[in-house]
Scaffold this active site. Sequence first.
Site, PDB file in Angstrom:
ATOM      1  N   ASN A 130      -1.915   8.034   2.888  1.00 21.63           N
ATOM      2  CA  ASN A 130      -0.825   9.005   2.736  1.00 21.63           C
ATOM      3  C   ASN A 130      -0.825   9.676   1.363  1.00 21.63           C
ATOM      4  O   ASN A 130      -0.787  10.903   1.257  1.00 21.63           O
ATOM      5  CB  ASN A 130       0.511   8.290   2.996  1.00 21.63           C
ATOM      6  N   GLN A 162       9.211  -0.811  -9.164  1.00 17.99           N
ATOM      7  CA  GLN A 162      10.042   0.115  -8.399  1.00 17.99           C
ATOM      8  C   GLN A 162      11.377   0.378  -9.108  1.00 17.99           C
ATOM      9  O   GLN A 162      11.910   1.490  -9.055  1.00 17.99           O
ATOM     10  CB  GLN A 162      10.294  -0.468  -6.999  1.00 17.99           C
ATOM     11  N   GLY A 186       7.987   3.205   3.792  1.00 17.31           N
ATOM     12  CA  GLY A 186       6.593   2.823   4.037  1.00 17.31           C
ATOM     13  C   GLY A 186       5.853   2.543   2.744  1.00 17.31           C
ATOM     14  O   GLY A 186       6.348   2.776   1.651  1.00 17.31           O
ATOM     15  N   ASP A 187       4.657   2.030   2.886  1.00 17.92           N
ATOM     16  CA  ASP A 187       3.725   1.819   1.765  1.00 17.92           C
ATOM     17  C   ASP A 187       2.366   1.587   2.439  1.00 17.92           C
ATOM     18  O   ASP A 187       2.175   2.018   3.595  1.00 17.92           O
ATOM     19  CB  ASP A 187       4.173   0.620   0.909  1.00 17.92           C
ATOM     20  N   LYS A 237      11.164  -4.251  -2.879  1.00 13.75           N
ATOM     21  CA  LYS A 237       9.869  -4.082  -2.193  1.00 13.75           C
ATOM     22  C   LYS A 237       9.738  -5.193  -1.167  1.00 13.75           C
ATOM     23  O   LYS A 237      10.335  -6.263  -1.317  1.00 13.75           O
ATOM     24  CB  LYS A 237       8.723  -4.192  -3.210  1.00 13.75           C
ATOM     25  N   LYS A 266      10.631   3.016 -11.680  1.00 14.10           N
ATOM     26  CA  LYS A 266      10.289   4.283 -11.017  1.00 14.10           C
ATOM     27  C   LYS A 266      11.545   4.967 -10.495  1.00 14.10           C
ATOM     28  O   LYS A 266      11.771   6.156 -10.718  1.00 14.10           O
ATOM     29  CB  LYS A 266       9.333   3.979  -9.855  1.00 14.10           C
ATOM     30  N   SER A 315      12.690  10.070  -0.465  1.00 16.84           N
ATOM     31  CA  SER A 315      13.405   9.054   0.327  1.00 16.84           C
ATOM     32  C   SER A 315      14.881   9.062  -0.049  1.00 16.84           C
ATOM     33  O   SER A 315      15.760   8.926   0.812  1.00 16.84           O
ATOM     34  CB  SER A 315      12.828   7.661   0.069  1.00 16.84           C
ATOM     35  N   THR A 325       4.851  11.968  -1.991  1.00 16.24           N
ATOM     36  CA  THR A 325       4.230  11.211  -3.084  1.00 16.24           C
ATOM     37  C   THR A 325       3.024  11.970  -3.638  1.00 16.24           C
ATOM     38  O   THR A 325       2.888  12.165  -4.847  1.00 16.24           O
ATOM     39  CB  THR A 325       3.818   9.802  -2.610  1.00 16.24           C
ATOM     40  N   LYS A 346      15.830  -0.077  -3.103  1.00 16.85           N
ATOM     41  CA  LYS A 346      15.026   0.933  -2.412  1.00 16.85           C
ATOM     42  C   LYS A 346      13.583   0.673  -2.779  1.00 16.85           C
ATOM     43  O   LYS A 346      13.247   0.518  -3.960  1.00 16.85           O
ATOM     44  CB  LYS A 346      15.454   2.333  -2.897  1.00 16.85           C
TER      45      LYS A 346
HETATM   46  P1  NDP Z   1      -2.128   3.981   2.988  1.00 14.59           P
HETATM   47  O1  NDP Z   1      -2.124   2.715   3.740  1.00 14.59           O
HETATM   48  O2  NDP Z   1      -1.722   5.234   3.667  1.00 14.59           O
HETATM   49  O3  NDP Z   1      -3.568   4.225   2.338  1.00 14.59           O
HETATM   50  C1  NDP Z   1      -4.155   3.282   1.489  1.00 14.59           C
HETATM   51  C2  NDP Z   1      -5.534   3.783   1.142  1.00 14.59           C
HETATM   52  O4  NDP Z   1      -6.116   2.909   0.165  1.00 14.59           O
HETATM   53  C3  NDP Z   1      -6.495   3.759   2.342  1.00 14.59           C
HETATM   54  O5  NDP Z   1      -7.380   4.830   2.228  1.00 14.59           O
HETATM   55  C4  NDP Z   1      -7.213   2.424   2.157  1.00 14.59           C
HETATM   56  O6  NDP Z   1      -8.486   2.397   2.774  1.00 14.59           O
HETATM   57  C5  NDP Z   1      -7.348   2.385   0.653  1.00 14.59           C
HETATM   58  N1  NDP Z   1      -7.563   1.009   0.180  1.00 14.59           N
HETATM   59  C6  NDP Z   1      -6.845  -0.093   0.511  1.00 14.59           C
HETATM   60  N2  NDP Z   1      -7.355  -1.172  -0.113  1.00 14.59           N
HETATM   61  C7  NDP Z   1      -8.387  -0.733  -0.857  1.00 14.59           C
HETATM   62  C8  NDP Z   1      -9.302  -1.375  -1.701  1.00 14.59           C
HETATM   63  N3  NDP Z   1      -9.258  -2.683  -1.921  1.00 14.59           N
HETATM   64  N4  NDP Z   1     -10.243  -0.597  -2.317  1.00 14.59           N
HETATM   65  C9  NDP Z   1     -10.294   0.736  -2.087  1.00 14.59           C
HETATM   66  N5  NDP Z   1      -9.448   1.376  -1.271  1.00 14.59           N
HETATM   67  C10 NDP Z   1      -8.511   0.663  -0.664  1.00 14.59           C
HETATM   68  O7  NDP Z   1      -1.202   3.709   1.703  1.00 14.59           O
HETATM   69  P2  NDP Z   1      -0.455   4.759   0.779  1.00 14.59           P
HETATM   70  O8  NDP Z   1      -1.289   5.970   0.609  1.00 14.59           O
HETATM   71  O9  NDP Z   1       0.927   4.878   1.268  1.00 14.59           O
HETATM   72  O10 NDP Z   1      -0.371   3.969  -0.592  1.00 14.59           O
HETATM   73  C11 NDP Z   1      -1.411   4.000  -1.567  1.00 14.59           C
HETATM   74  C12 NDP Z   1      -0.868   3.553  -2.899  1.00 14.59           C
HETATM   75  O11 NDP Z   1       0.203   4.421  -3.302  1.00 14.59           O
HETATM   76  C13 NDP Z   1      -0.292   2.145  -2.951  1.00 14.59           C
HETATM   77  O12 NDP Z   1      -0.500   1.588  -4.237  1.00 14.59           O
HETATM   78  C14 NDP Z   1       1.203   2.375  -2.761  1.00 14.59           C
HETATM   79  O13 NDP Z   1       1.984   1.335  -3.279  1.00 14.59           O
HETATM   80  C15 NDP Z   1       1.366   3.640  -3.572  1.00 14.59           C
HETATM   81  N6  NDP Z   1       2.561   4.416  -3.246  1.00 14.59           N
HETATM   82  C16 NDP Z   1       2.777   4.896  -1.985  1.00 14.59           C
HETATM   83  C17 NDP Z   1       3.887   5.661  -1.721  1.00 14.59           C
HETATM   84  C18 NDP Z   1       4.104   6.309  -0.391  1.00 14.59           C
HETATM   85  O14 NDP Z   1       5.035   7.122  -0.294  1.00 14.59           O
HETATM   86  N7  NDP Z   1       3.296   6.040   0.631  1.00 14.59           N
HETATM   87  C19 NDP Z   1       4.916   5.893  -2.747  1.00 14.59           C
HETATM   88  C20 NDP Z   1       4.553   5.421  -4.054  1.00 14.59           C
HETATM   89  C21 NDP Z   1       3.434   4.675  -4.266  1.00 14.59           C
HETATM   90  P3  NDP Z   1      -8.655   1.783   4.257  1.00 14.59           P
HETATM   91  O15 NDP Z   1      -8.330   2.916   5.170  1.00 14.59           O
HETATM   92  O16 NDP Z   1     -10.063   1.359   4.273  1.00 14.59           O
HETATM   93  O17 NDP Z   1      -7.686   0.655   4.356  1.00 14.59           O
END
Ligand code: NDP
Length: 445
Positions: A241, A112, A166-167, A127, A115, A377, A210, A91
């Site tokens: 997200n 993961q 998603g991620d 992943k 976690k 999830s 999350t 997962k």
């Molecule tokens: P999203 O794609 O929804 O959002 C990612 C965010 O990070 C965007 O605002 C993006 O900006 C920004 N970003 C990407 N690259 C950079 C960078 N180099 N410097 C600064 N900002 C950056 O992803 P999520 O919110 O889903 O995921 C964010 C983190 O949380 C990841 O590490 C993911 O692995 C982790 N995570 C997510 C989960 C989930 O349920 N979604 C669960 C557990 C962990 P821009 O819009 O400019 O691209």
Amino acid sequence: MTSYRHKVMQQVIDMNPAEPEFHQAVREVLDSLKPVIEKHEKEYRSSQLLERLVEPERSVSFRVPWTDDRGRVHIQRGFRVQFNSALGPYKGGLRFHPTVNRSCMNFLAFEQTFKNALTGLSMGGGKGGSNFDPHGKSDREVMAFCQSFMTELYKYIGPNEDVPAGDIGVGGREIGYLYGQYKRLTNQFEGTLTGKGLGWGGSLVRTEATGYGVCYLAQEMLKTHGMGLSGMKVVISGSGNVAIYAAQKAIQLGATVVAMSDSNGYIYDPSGIDVDMIKQIKEVERARLAVYPKRVPGSTYMDGRKSFEVPCDIAFPCAIQNELEINDAIDLVQNGCKAVVEGANMPTTREATDYLLKEGILFLPGKASNAGGVAVSGLEMSQNSMRIKHSFEHVDNQLQGIMSGIWTQISDAVDEYDLGSNYVDGANIAAFRRVVKAMREQGYV
Ligand code: NDP
């Protein structure tokens, strides 16, 4: 004699050269596990336990061709790493981002595993993703890519085998396109992906899980230290997200969120960020945060800078790995920050983490604090299996219970090994114990 930990670490480096993120994730876990490994070294060595723990059970990479709106052909690389299935079906999310490579996938799949163990649910670690960048692509282009990606991925996944979610770069739209193609290829309507639309098998609270979970675990930690989110000034990185729903829950719990960012810069709003406006900009318009000050008077946009320079009580790094570097950590400490709670996976560099811990900043690692997403999830998977749908309140209560259970496990490990407030080591030890117990009981596989 070289210690067992160092020998295994060297083997990871030798077998996976040029994978710095993977090395970083393994090193952190092995360092945390020092007291546990020393206690059981003979047994672990004879069963090659750590060697098995750091080697993925299966790892595939594949070509993903797709055609853009002008008829040009593009080739991307797709991945799925199925790291450890001791606790259940693999997962873990799918990430579409230009930085996706083997190192990134291995690090995320390894993390993961731990976690998922902390959630207490029956889920192994995996992943996947691709170096495809959805930014600026039309819906048709995203659909074409998702269909091509799934045309290969579907061979390796299934409701009892591997359940992606998603991620970064993979939200509701992408999960929809991926699921549609999975169904078309297999002729099965089953719970193989999570984060599905609410009308066709998705779980309430999955979108928020999350970010909400980040706040629930932060509250548990703060409570232990005689504090709470109410009245706190919070700085968040990211506006995706995780960031959006961490902001929403922090505000509901009485905090003021003063800064959020995207990959171009950050916005500062001293009177408190309007999360609905962020949703409109990022989720609906898929635009840049730079437009926020044009719509919300009194706010400013700082191009090319990181939100961690804004004074705060608590920082939630919710964007991407290694975004919070040593200089950011120094800024946070100098500005009086009390706690850092990771929303992203490994957003804090090792150097910055060590510095924050040394300075007595309360610190929660992502593998614990962002586990709420995968936890819900897991609840989506069980609802799909039973063909039922729980209410928002029911799932939210379950999420709160799971986050509180994670805090209990971390606290127990910290107490047992006399780790003070080192919740990084506490989380790693608690997760490791659960995975390893299952691995030992299942023999040398
Ligand atoms: P999203 O794609 O929804 O959002 C990612 C965010 O990070 C965007 O605002 C993006 O900006 C920004 N970003 C990407 N690259 C950079 C960078 N180099 N410097 C600064 N900002 C950056 O992803 P999520 O919110 O889903 O995921 C964010 C983190 O949380 C990841 O590490 C993911 O692995 C982790 N995570 C997510 C989960 C989930 O349920 N979604 C669960 C557990 C962990 P821009 O819009 O400019 O691209």
